[in-house]
Design an enzyme around this catalytic site. Sequence first.
Site, short mmCIF file in Angstrom:
data_model
loop_
_atom_site.label_atom_id
_atom_site.label_comp_id
_atom_site.label_asym_id
_atom_site.label_seq_id
_atom_site.Cartn_x
_atom_site.Cartn_y
_atom_site.Cartn_z
N GLN A 91 -5.20 9.41 -5.56
CA GLN A 91 -6.28 8.46 -4.93
C GLN A 91 -6.70 7.42 -5.80
O GLN A 91 -7.16 7.44 -6.82
CB GLN A 91 -7.50 9.47 -4.66
CG GLN A 91 -8.75 8.70 -4.18
CD GLN A 91 -9.74 9.44 -3.52
OE1 GLN A 91 -9.97 10.61 -4.15
NE2 GLN A 91 -10.71 9.16 -2.78
N HIS A 97 -10.22 8.61 3.06
CA HIS A 97 -9.43 8.01 4.03
C HIS A 97 -8.25 9.02 4.08
O HIS A 97 -7.81 9.73 3.30
CB HIS A 97 -8.96 6.59 3.72
CG HIS A 97 -8.24 6.65 2.37
ND1 HIS A 97 -9.04 6.58 1.08
CD2 HIS A 97 -6.96 6.50 1.76
CE1 HIS A 97 -8.35 6.50 -0.07
NE2 HIS A 97 -7.03 6.37 0.39
N PHE A 98 -7.72 8.94 5.37
CA PHE A 98 -6.73 9.64 5.77
C PHE A 98 -5.46 8.83 5.96
O PHE A 98 -5.72 7.79 6.69
CB PHE A 98 -6.90 10.43 7.07
CG PHE A 98 -7.73 11.59 6.75
CD1 PHE A 98 -7.24 13.08 6.54
CD2 PHE A 98 -9.06 11.59 6.75
CE1 PHE A 98 -8.22 14.07 6.28
CE2 PHE A 98 -9.82 12.61 6.81
CZ PHE A 98 -9.42 13.97 6.36
P1 AMP Z 1 -4.97 5.94 -2.15
O1 AMP Z 1 -3.71 5.85 -3.03
O2 AMP Z 1 -4.73 7.35 -1.18
O3 AMP Z 1 -6.48 5.75 -2.44
O4 AMP Z 1 -4.68 4.94 -0.99
C1 AMP Z 1 -5.22 3.70 -0.98
C2 AMP Z 1 -4.55 2.81 0.06
O5 AMP Z 1 -5.49 1.60 0.31
C3 AMP Z 1 -3.11 2.32 -0.56
O6 AMP Z 1 -2.30 2.47 0.28
C4 AMP Z 1 -3.55 0.67 -0.31
O7 AMP Z 1 -2.19 0.23 0.11
C5 AMP Z 1 -4.62 0.75 0.43
N1 AMP Z 1 -5.37 -0.65 0.57
C6 AMP Z 1 -6.04 -1.08 -0.65
N2 AMP Z 1 -6.64 -2.13 -0.32
C7 AMP Z 1 -6.48 -2.43 1.03
C8 AMP Z 1 -6.91 -3.71 1.86
N3 AMP Z 1 -7.56 -4.36 1.34
N4 AMP Z 1 -6.87 -3.29 3.47
C9 AMP Z 1 -5.73 -2.37 3.53
N5 AMP Z 1 -5.41 -1.30 2.73
C10 AMP Z 1 -5.76 -1.33 1.38
#
Ligand code: AMP
Length: 132
Positions: A91, A97-98
């Site tokens: 994370q 988030h899913f």
């Molecule tokens: P996680 O590693 O499960 O916390 O996933 C976070 C996700 O958020 C990653 O897949 C990123 O690519 C995505 N993310 C980060 N910043 C943004 C943003 N500004 N808009 C859309 N997705 C994002």
Amino acid sequence: MCIFCEIIKGNIPSKKVYEDDKVLAILDISQVTYGHTLVMPKKHMANIIEADDDSAAACLLTAKKLAAQIKKNTGCAGINILTNCGEAAGQSVEHLHFHIIPRYDENDAIVLRFDPSKEQDLNEVLKTVKGE
Ligand code: AMP
Ligand code: ZN
């Protein structure tokens, strides 16, 4: 500052897939596969364990509906729905988030592997998991 809270407030732009009073779904900026979408509660909460039941249920129901929509519209072969909980689990954004990740074939950009690991005494594991 929480980047997803800023997106929800409209202070950072996003590509909105779905929105209601409890939930926002946006395209993931990284598009690990074509159509990669994130579903998040509008209320800030760090992860699935810390989530209130109402938000968790709303997110999962939205993920279920969007998975069907995305499968139909992208023609993908399958879908992974997953949530990372904690840094050790990958994370990077501490707002629940899913991920909805359309799968096209086994050589696409995501690898989810369940390697064989050391054998466990399932009775002992069960006691630990149940807190006995
Ligand atoms: P996680 O590693 O499960 O916390 O996933 C976070 C996700 O958020 C990653 O897949 C990123 O690519 C995505 N993310 C980060 N910043 C943004 C943003 N500004 N808009 C859309 N997705 C994002
Ligand atoms: Zn947040």
